[in-house]
Design a protein around this motif. Structure first.
Motif, PDB file in Angstrom:
ATOM      1  N   GLY A 132     -91.782   3.162 -66.286  1.00  0.00           N
ATOM      2  CA  GLY A 132     -91.454   2.076 -67.434  1.00  0.00           C
ATOM      3  C   GLY A 132     -90.457   2.956 -68.172  1.00  0.00           C
ATOM      4  N   ASN A 133     -90.597   2.370 -69.484  1.00  0.00           N
ATOM      5  CA  ASN A 133     -89.734   2.598 -70.546  1.00  0.00           C
ATOM      6  C   ASN A 133     -90.167   3.865 -71.336  1.00  0.00           C
ATOM      7  OD1 ASN A 133     -88.682   2.162 -73.574  1.00  0.00           O
ATOM      8  ND2 ASN A 133     -86.983   1.408 -72.351  1.00  0.00           N
ATOM      9  N   TYR A 134     -89.525   4.711 -71.680  1.00  0.00           N
ATOM     10  CA  TYR A 134     -89.824   5.992 -72.526  1.00  0.00           C
ATOM     11  C   TYR A 134     -90.291   5.683 -73.816  1.00  0.00           C
ATOM     12  CZ  TYR A 134     -90.847  11.008 -73.204  1.00  0.00           C
ATOM     13  OH  TYR A 134     -91.368  12.059 -73.412  1.00  0.00           O
ATOM     14  N   ARG A 135     -89.696   4.682 -74.622  1.00  0.00           N
ATOM     15  CA  ARG A 135     -89.974   4.178 -75.849  1.00  0.00           C
ATOM     16  C   ARG A 135     -91.376   3.649 -75.943  1.00  0.00           C
ATOM     17  NH1 ARG A 135     -91.844   2.588 -79.758  1.00  0.00           N
ATOM     18  NH2 ARG A 135     -90.959   1.592 -81.649  1.00  0.00           N
TER      19      ARG A 135
ATOM     20  N   VAL B 250     -87.003   8.846 -83.230  1.00  0.00           N
ATOM     21  CA  VAL B 250     -87.071   9.861 -82.402  1.00  0.00           C
ATOM     22  C   VAL B 250     -86.186   9.420 -80.947  1.00  0.00           C
ATOM     23  CG1 VAL B 250     -88.666  11.216 -80.780  1.00  0.00           C
ATOM     24  CG2 VAL B 250     -89.194  10.635 -83.288  1.00  0.00           C
ATOM     25  N   TYR B 251     -86.609   7.996 -80.614  1.00  0.00           N
ATOM     26  CA  TYR B 251     -86.236   7.710 -79.055  1.00  0.00           C
ATOM     27  C   TYR B 251     -84.695   7.872 -78.894  1.00  0.00           C
ATOM     28  CZ  TYR B 251     -85.565   4.742 -75.040  1.00  0.00           C
ATOM     29  OH  TYR B 251     -84.937   4.142 -73.999  1.00  0.00           O
ATOM     30  N   ASN B 252     -83.895   7.417 -80.108  1.00  0.00           N
ATOM     31  CA  ASN B 252     -82.585   7.080 -80.022  1.00  0.00           C
ATOM     32  C   ASN B 252     -81.589   8.341 -80.267  1.00  0.00           C
ATOM     33  OD1 ASN B 252     -82.462   4.320 -79.429  1.00  0.00           O
ATOM     34  ND2 ASN B 252     -82.961   3.844 -81.275  1.00  0.00           N
ATOM     35  N   HIS B 253     -82.265   9.411 -80.438  1.00  0.00           N
ATOM     36  CA  HIS B 253     -81.757  10.885 -80.785  1.00  0.00           C
ATOM     37  C   HIS B 253     -81.065  11.169 -79.464  1.00  0.00           C
ATOM     38  CE1 HIS B 253     -81.354  15.071 -81.632  1.00  0.00           C
ATOM     39  NE2 HIS B 253     -81.705  14.844 -82.900  1.00  0.00           N
TER      40      HIS B 253
ATOM     41  N   ASN C 156     -80.440   3.153 -69.247  1.00  0.00           N
ATOM     42  CA  ASN C 156     -81.463   2.224 -69.143  1.00  0.00           C
ATOM     43  C   ASN C 156     -82.054   2.334 -70.391  1.00  0.00           C
ATOM     44  OD1 ASN C 156     -81.312   1.216 -65.973  1.00  0.00           O
ATOM     45  ND2 ASN C 156     -80.690   3.231 -66.020  1.00  0.00           N
ATOM     46  N   ARG C 157     -81.602   2.429 -71.452  1.00  0.00           N
ATOM     47  CA  ARG C 157     -82.450   2.666 -72.380  1.00  0.00           C
ATOM     48  C   ARG C 157     -83.700   1.327 -72.669  1.00  0.00           C
ATOM     49  NH1 ARG C 157     -82.984   6.548 -76.191  1.00  0.00           N
ATOM     50  NH2 ARG C 157     -81.908   8.383 -76.017  1.00  0.00           N
ATOM     51  N   GLN C 158     -82.757   0.176 -72.687  1.00  0.00           N
ATOM     52  CA  GLN C 158     -83.413  -1.049 -72.805  1.00  0.00           C
ATOM     53  C   GLN C 158     -84.071  -1.636 -71.913  1.00  0.00           C
ATOM     54  OE1 GLN C 158     -83.233  -2.092 -75.927  1.00  0.00           O
ATOM     55  NE2 GLN C 158     -81.928  -0.092 -76.418  1.00  0.00           N
ATOM     56  N   SER C 159     -84.018  -0.814 -70.578  1.00  0.00           N
ATOM     57  CA  SER C 159     -84.762  -1.502 -69.244  1.00  0.00           C
ATOM     58  C   SER C 159     -86.249  -0.995 -69.376  1.00  0.00           C
ATOM     59  CB  SER C 159     -84.097  -0.695 -68.144  1.00  0.00           C
ATOM     60  OG  SER C 159     -84.729  -0.954 -66.883  1.00  0.00           O
TER      61      SER C 159
END
Length: 642
Positions: free
Chosen positions: A177-180, A356-359, A394-397
């Motif tokens: 899945g998505n890490y965020r 954190v996630y967008n760092h 794939n940050r939004q995937s």
């Protein structure tokens, strides 16, 4: 008469193999890389059984002959598509069956059984027509469990096995899945809340000497996302103008995060006007509140302000709150990383996790660790950057980690690194993965358990009739003293830093050359000796064909050596009935065809001594198989996954 293999034989072979390996100037059987893939590219493979076995050693808990043949038939891309679509194996499903159908009192042993069901795959003990095949998901979940660590070494968690299983299911469910999304589910999970003290964390109150706990605030940054120093996109350390590493955060940053992570507690705490944070805790009757995410308690009841306070620091109750909290500051950070006052516990948590996630460190930091867990301890910066680019693209995937897993496994370095960098590529196999490899490849099943009444009931614990329960010796893999374990078990690390650190440098030549060897941190002298004894038990003394002991209530997981009798010989053994087919098959199955000519000939010469006089009331070929397994699994050439 059975002839036992002396310990010195195994260690002597190991020393000789190591010496021979160091004497070689390069692989003796490496193909010409230019022509290996027929100009189609590595993703079009596999092009041989050895290629297939090597891919499966990275992507599963150990290749089997059936897996190798299936992968050869359909190719990498189709195999990955199958894995991404496979039904997830979840531990809570197994534990619910143990409790409600078998009426057993659920403990950590049962959780380890559930983990082995996912790791080894095969039929479900509840319904043997259901076959678990999600190997890549389970391998990714295990890798994530060594990054986002909780452990049953914690006293509270040890008493609530379903709570630990629920946490592992979060990792398995989000493995593609998505890490965020994963970060938020991990943050709110009761197991993590207990393990790193976010559970019940309150806003500061100087009058009562209350200060927010900083444990989770520190580890989510240091271990779960960005690390201690700034990184370049390729994972190398970014240096300041003076040539020094640049810290990613300061103590004040940790303190600010700690104040953000306040106001969360058990989901079943009383929210009807009483003090929600007193008298709240794990449900010792059912443990059910471990199976629901934590909830926020941040709204004061205006009718009872004195006894229903908000426990979340949103910057408005000065001087105890932190006003306009400065979180991580980096180019592009929303609001410069400053969390404005007045938010709710959920909105502030969302801002912090986005921060954190967008760092920029997250992609290379997490990508490199996943590469280390699956493929090689020392990936090139270019390899890390290629995977990190996929992570970022794939940050939004919702399938972000699926794309990352595919990028890791189909990268040219993962497929050809053993030839491109033969003296630096690869990794020491984790002890637990060596065990799963042996058991999967040798068709291991649970045997010899007896039907026992469950505590307080008349129901039977059907160990004897449940070959896929993986009890007995599967419960003791973490043992480090008595020769029954390999010093490792799922979610059983001694600290939040896992069984080993991804940055560990083994002393000696690897330090001199700057080569990482994370798994060497668990490979101490005593553990090497103990695990060698354990593998002797697993390979030499535990076979499905062996007679069951009348006092063995729970049985063990046992290999099925009979599956390889045809490979071990066809006559009476000895030099006239050589063992070369067995050795060559095991070279593929266990070593991806990378067994050196020296090791091959040494094994064949030794195994050819075994003949029908070794039968010991059974089949002499079993003796060849067991000794081949033991010598391979304790050899330097095998324990380094190339």
């Amino acid at each position: 008469m059975r002839k036992l293999l002396p310990k010195w034989v195994a260690f002597g072979v190991g020393v000789s193999l190591a010496a021979a390996a160091s004497a070689q100037t390069g692989p003796s059987h490496a193909p010409d890389i230019m022509f290996h893939d027929g100009f189609e590219g590595v993703a079009a493979g596999p092009f041989s059984d050895a290629d297939a076995a090597r891919f499966l050693a990275q992507a599963t808990f150990g290749p089997t002959d059936a897996d190798i043949h299936h992968l050869r038939a359909i190719g990498y891309q189709a195999w990955l598509a199958e894995q991404f679509a496979a039904t997830p194996t979840l531990e809570m499903s197994y534990l619910n069956w143990i409790g409600t159908t078998l009426h057993e009192q659920i403990g950590q042993n049962n959780r380890q059984e559930a983990w082995f069901l996912g790791a080894l795959g095969g039929p479900d003990p509840q319904n043997n027509n259901i076959v678990h095949t999600d190997q890549l998901r389970q391998r990714m979940a295990f890798a994530l469990s060594e990054i986002m660590v909780v452990s049953d070494q914690n006293t509270t968690l040890n008493g609530f096995a379903p709570g630990v299983a629920y946490y592992y299911d979060i990792l398995a469910s989000n493995a593609f899945g998505n890490y965020r999304t994963l970060l938020e589910q991990v943050t709110k999970s009761p197991a993590m809340g207990v393990y790193l003290n976010m559970m019940g964390n309150q806003r500061a109150n100087a009058a009562l000497n209350i200060h927010p706990d900083e444990n989770y605030a520190r580890e989510i940054n240091q271990l779960f996302s960005i690390g201690l120093v700034m990184l370049n996109p390729d994972g190398t350390v970014k240096l300041s103008g003076s040539g020094q590493p640049i810290p990613t955060y300061t103590q004040s940053t940790v303190s600010a995060f700690a104040h953000v992570f306040t106001g969360w507690n058990w989901a079943d705490c009383d929210a009807n006007g009483s003090d929600n944070f007193n008298g709240c805790g794990p449900d010792y009757t059912t443990g059910a509140n471990f199976l629901t995410p934590m909830v926020a308690f941040d709204t004061t009841n205006p009718l009872y302000p004195a006894i229903s306070p908000s426990y979340h620091d949103n910057g408005t109750r000065l001087p105890d709150d932190i006003s306009n909290k400065q979180l991580l500051s980096y180019p592009g950070a929303a609001s410069g990383g400053v969390l404005a006052n007045g938010g709710t516990a959920q909105s502030d948590l969302s801002f912090a996790l986005d921060n954190v996630y967008n760092h920029p460190n997250v992609a290379p930091f997490i990508s490199k660790q996943l590469i280390q867990r699956l493929v090689t301890s020392n990936p090139s910066p270019a390899y890390v950057q290629r995977v990190a680019t996929v992570f970022n693209n794939n940050r939004q995937s919702q399938n972000q980690l699926q794309s990352v897993a595919q990028a890791i496994l189909l990268d040219p370095e993962s497929r050809n690194g053993q030839w491109q960098s033969p003296d630096t590529f690869g990794k020491l196999r984790e002890p637990l993965l060596r065990l799963t490899h042996l058991w999967r490849a040798m068709g291991a099943r649970h045997a010899c358990g007896q039907n026992l009444p469950a505590s307080g009931t008349t129901a039977a614990i059907n160990y004897a009739n449940q070959p896929y329960r993986y009890g007995g010796n599967a419960w003791n893999t973490a043992d480090t003293q008595y020769g029954s374990g390999v010093a490792q078990a799922s979610l059983d690390a001694l600290t939040v830093f896992n069984f080993f650190k991804p940055s560990f440098l083994p002393p000696g030549e690897m330090v001199t050359r700057g080569l990482l060897g994370p798994e060497f941190q668990i490979n101490t002298d005593s553990i090497i000796s103990n695990s060698s004894n354990a593998f002797e038990n697993y390979a030499l003394n535990s076979d499905i064909a062996d007679a069951c002991g009348s006092t063995d209530q729970f049985g063990d997981v046992k290999i099925n050596s009979a599956q390889d009798f045809a490979l071990a010989g066809s006559g009476s053994g000895g030099a006239a009935d050589p063992s070369d087919r067995l050795v060559d098959a095991y070279s593929t199955r266990f070593m991806s065809g990378q067994m050196s000519p020296f090791m091959r000939q040494t094994l064949i010469s030794y195994l050819n001594v075994i003949d029908s006089t070794w039968a010991n009331g059974g089949d002499w070929r079993q003796e060849r198989i067991k000794r081949a397994l033991y010598l391979i699994h304790t050899s330097p050439e095998y324990v380094i996954q190339k």
